[in-house]
Design a protein around this motif. Structure first.
Motif, mmCIF file in Angstrom:
data_model
loop_
_atom_site.group_PDB
_atom_site.id
_atom_site.type_symbol
_atom_site.label_atom_id
_atom_site.label_comp_id
_atom_site.label_asym_id
_atom_site.label_seq_id
_atom_site.Cartn_x
_atom_site.Cartn_y
_atom_site.Cartn_z
ATOM 1 N N PHE A 1 0.832 -1.201 0.000
ATOM 2 C CA PHE A 1 0.000 0.000 0.000
ATOM 3 C C PHE A 1 0.869 1.254 0.000
ATOM 4 O O PHE A 1 0.628 2.191 -0.776
ATOM 5 N N LEU A 2 1.881 1.297 0.871
ATOM 6 C CA LEU A 2 2.739 2.482 0.941
ATOM 7 C C LEU A 2 3.437 2.738 -0.387
ATOM 8 O O LEU A 2 3.577 3.888 -0.816
ATOM 9 N N GLY B 1 2.911 5.978 -3.068
ATOM 10 C CA GLY B 1 4.118 6.779 -3.246
ATOM 11 C C GLY B 1 4.722 7.323 -1.974
ATOM 12 O O GLY B 1 5.372 8.374 -1.993
ATOM 13 N N ALA B 2 4.550 6.618 -0.858
ATOM 14 C CA ALA B 2 5.160 7.066 0.401
ATOM 15 C C ALA B 2 6.684 6.986 0.281
ATOM 16 O O ALA B 2 7.207 6.061 -0.334
ATOM 17 N N GLU C 1 10.438 6.049 0.873
ATOM 18 C CA GLU C 1 10.965 4.748 1.326
ATOM 19 C C GLU C 1 11.345 4.771 2.807
ATOM 20 O O GLU C 1 11.100 3.810 3.529
ATOM 21 N N MET C 2 11.933 5.879 3.269
ATOM 22 C CA MET C 2 12.335 5.975 4.670
ATOM 23 C C MET C 2 11.102 5.847 5.580
ATOM 24 O O MET C 2 11.139 5.134 6.580
ATOM 25 N N ILE C 3 10.015 6.513 5.221
ATOM 26 C CA ILE C 3 8.774 6.432 6.002
ATOM 27 C C ILE C 3 8.236 5.005 5.972
ATOM 28 O O ILE C 3 7.831 4.456 6.995
ATOM 29 N N ALA C 4 8.256 4.385 4.793
ATOM 30 C CA ALA C 4 7.747 3.017 4.661
ATOM 31 C C ALA C 4 8.525 2.063 5.554
ATOM 32 O O ALA C 4 7.938 1.206 6.231
ATOM 33 N N LYS C 5 9.851 2.212 5.606
ATOM 34 C CA LYS C 5 10.679 1.331 6.448
ATOM 35 C C LYS C 5 10.348 1.530 7.928
ATOM 36 O O LYS C 5 10.217 0.563 8.671
ATOM 37 N N GLY D 1 3.423 13.592 6.051
ATOM 38 C CA GLY D 1 3.397 15.021 5.764
ATOM 39 C C GLY D 1 2.760 15.403 4.438
ATOM 40 O O GLY D 1 2.524 16.583 4.176
ATOM 41 N N ARG D 2 2.474 14.420 3.588
ATOM 42 C CA ARG D 2 1.851 14.735 2.305
ATOM 43 C C ARG D 2 0.393 15.103 2.502
ATOM 44 O O ARG D 2 -0.263 14.589 3.392
ATOM 45 N N LYS D 3 -0.107 16.002 1.637
ATOM 46 C CA LYS D 3 -1.493 16.456 1.731
ATOM 47 C C LYS D 3 -2.324 15.824 0.629
ATOM 48 O O LYS D 3 -1.854 15.656 -0.496
#
Length: 130
Positions: free
Chosen positions: A22-23, A27-28, A30-34, A80-82
């Motif tokens: 999903f992440l 387009g999340a 990669e650092m956030i996904a990890k 942080g994405r809107k």
């Protein structure tokens, strides 16, 4: 408004399916996904008529989003994405339509189940009231 649609309270996520896929689909970074893989968020929902305030707490940050049924809202993801979203109520379910995904939140017994679809990827999050 359906009377059995009571999402108010604090919920702790205990199960997630297809989070990585999903992440990637939305387009999340990669650092956030990890980092997100090891985190089970706490979600506080305040329901006031057609208005909902969602507070999502993780060790990374706390996000607060307010939406109203039938109105377009801007929401901020944990990274942080809107996103622009529109929320509707259907058969006791809270359905959020965004540019990149659709979320269906419902109460099943003691659990709150959120099923998010992004393209061909379905992410399922299960939470219990705390």
């Amino acid at each position: 408004m359906t009377s059995n649609m009571d999402f108010s309270g604090t919920w702790k996520v205990y199960s997630e399916e297809n989070l990585d896929e999903f992440l990637k689909a939305v387009g999340a970074p990669e650092m956030i996904a990890k980092m997100r893989k090891d985190i089970k968020p706490a979600i506080t929902i305040e329901q006031n008529g057609k208005d909902f305030t969602f507070t999502v707490k993780t060790p990374l940050r706390t996000c607060v989003n307010t939406v109203s049924i039938g109105k377009e809202s801007e929401v901020i993801a944990v990274d942080g994405r809107k996103f622009k979203c529109t929320v509707r109520e259907e058969n006791g379910k809270l359905i959020t339509d965004c540019e990149k995904f659709t979320s269906v939140r419902e109460i099943q017994g003691e659990d709150m189940v959120e099923t998010i679809t992004a393209g061909s990827v379905t992410f399922i999050s299960r939470s219990k009231r705390v």
